[in-house]
Design an enzyme around this catalytic site. Structure first.
Site, short mmCIF file in Angstrom:
data_model
loop_
_atom_site.label_atom_id
_atom_site.label_comp_id
_atom_site.label_asym_id
_atom_site.label_seq_id
_atom_site.Cartn_x
_atom_site.Cartn_y
_atom_site.Cartn_z
N ASP A 55 32.43 30.39 36.43
CA ASP A 55 32.78 30.69 35.03
C ASP A 55 32.90 29.37 34.27
OD1 ASP A 55 34.32 31.32 32.60
OD2 ASP A 55 34.58 33.29 33.51
N ASN A 100 36.34 43.67 33.29
CA ASN A 100 36.72 44.14 31.97
C ASN A 100 35.68 45.09 31.38
OD1 ASN A 100 39.16 42.63 31.68
ND2 ASN A 100 37.94 40.79 31.40
N GLN A 152 36.08 43.38 27.09
CA GLN A 152 34.87 42.81 27.72
C GLN A 152 34.13 41.99 26.67
OE1 GLN A 152 32.09 45.69 29.31
NE2 GLN A 152 30.75 44.12 30.14
N GLU A 153 34.14 40.68 26.87
CA GLU A 153 33.50 39.79 25.89
C GLU A 153 31.98 39.79 26.07
OE1 GLU A 153 33.06 35.04 25.36
OE2 GLU A 153 34.92 35.72 26.29
N HIS A 202 30.26 42.19 34.84
CA HIS A 202 30.61 41.03 35.68
C HIS A 202 31.98 41.25 36.31
CE1 HIS A 202 31.80 40.26 31.51
NE2 HIS A 202 32.86 39.65 32.00
N HIS A 250 35.11 39.25 37.85
CA HIS A 250 35.76 37.93 37.95
C HIS A 250 36.42 37.81 39.32
CE1 HIS A 250 36.00 36.89 33.52
NE2 HIS A 250 35.90 38.20 33.40
P1 5GP Z 1 34.99 38.93 29.86
O1 5GP Z 1 36.12 38.82 28.90
O2 5GP Z 1 33.74 39.49 29.22
O3 5GP Z 1 35.35 39.63 31.13
O4 5GP Z 1 34.69 37.44 30.30
C1 5GP Z 1 33.47 36.79 30.11
C2 5GP Z 1 33.52 35.50 30.90
O5 5GP Z 1 32.25 34.90 30.85
C3 5GP Z 1 34.52 34.48 30.34
O6 5GP Z 1 35.45 34.14 31.37
C4 5GP Z 1 33.66 33.30 29.93
O7 5GP Z 1 34.26 32.06 30.19
C5 5GP Z 1 32.40 33.50 30.76
N1 5GP Z 1 31.20 33.00 30.09
C6 5GP Z 1 30.79 33.26 28.84
N2 5GP Z 1 29.63 32.64 28.58
C7 5GP Z 1 29.29 31.97 29.71
C8 5GP Z 1 28.18 31.12 30.05
O8 5GP Z 1 27.27 30.85 29.27
N3 5GP Z 1 28.19 30.61 31.31
C9 5GP Z 1 29.17 30.87 32.20
N4 5GP Z 1 29.07 30.30 33.41
N5 5GP Z 1 30.22 31.66 31.91
C10 5GP Z 1 30.29 32.20 30.68
#
Ligand code: 5GP
Ligand code: ZN
Length: 123
Positions: A29, A85, A90-91, A96, A98
């Protein structure tokens, strides 16, 4: 499709990849909560848990166990939390999982390159 994780799979965007096969990819991440924070993603674009099929989920869980062992061996983690998430929390809209390591002793966040150097398979 303008999906950042599909771009990572297609190598349009670089990533610190720890493991990959035909079904999944595992990478660090970019904004880790702790050293060794990994993301496991399916190679096909699946939105969230509602779209997840049993075969892909099985592969993700098998790789999760392997990655736990890798983190224990290479980073000496003491605990691991799995988070997945959906919806407004979920961003990135590509499924995915974690893997967030915990350590008995508080650890400063290392540069991602240094974590990658410790964790990657040495030949
Ligand atoms: P979410 O809130 O969607 O579960 O988390 C998305 C995760 O993806 C975040 O922890 C963020 O740091 C990670 N992330 C977002 N863009 C990138 C990227 O371009 N490369 C990597 N390695 N991680 C990313
Ligand atoms: Zn995608």
């Amino acid at each position: 499709m303008n999906c950042i994780f599909c771009k990572i799979i297609n190598k349009e965007i670089p990533s610190y990849t720890v493991y990959e096969d035909e079904i999944v990819k595992v990478f660090l991440d970019i904004n880790p909560d702790s050293n060794g924070h990994l993301l496991i993603i399916p190679k096909k674009h699946i939105l969230d848990i509602s779209e997840m099929d049993n075969n892909t989920w099985k592969s993700i869980l098998e790789i999760t166990k392997k990655m736990k062992i890798l983190l224990e061996e290479k980073l000496h983690i003491d605990g691991l939390t799995l988070i997945q998430n959906n919806g407004i929390v979920q961003e990135v809209k590509h499924f995915h999982l974690h893997l967030k390591p915990y350590y008995k002793e508080a650890q400063a966040l290392l540069p991602i390159e240094d974590v990658y150097e410790k964790i990657k398979e040495h030949e």
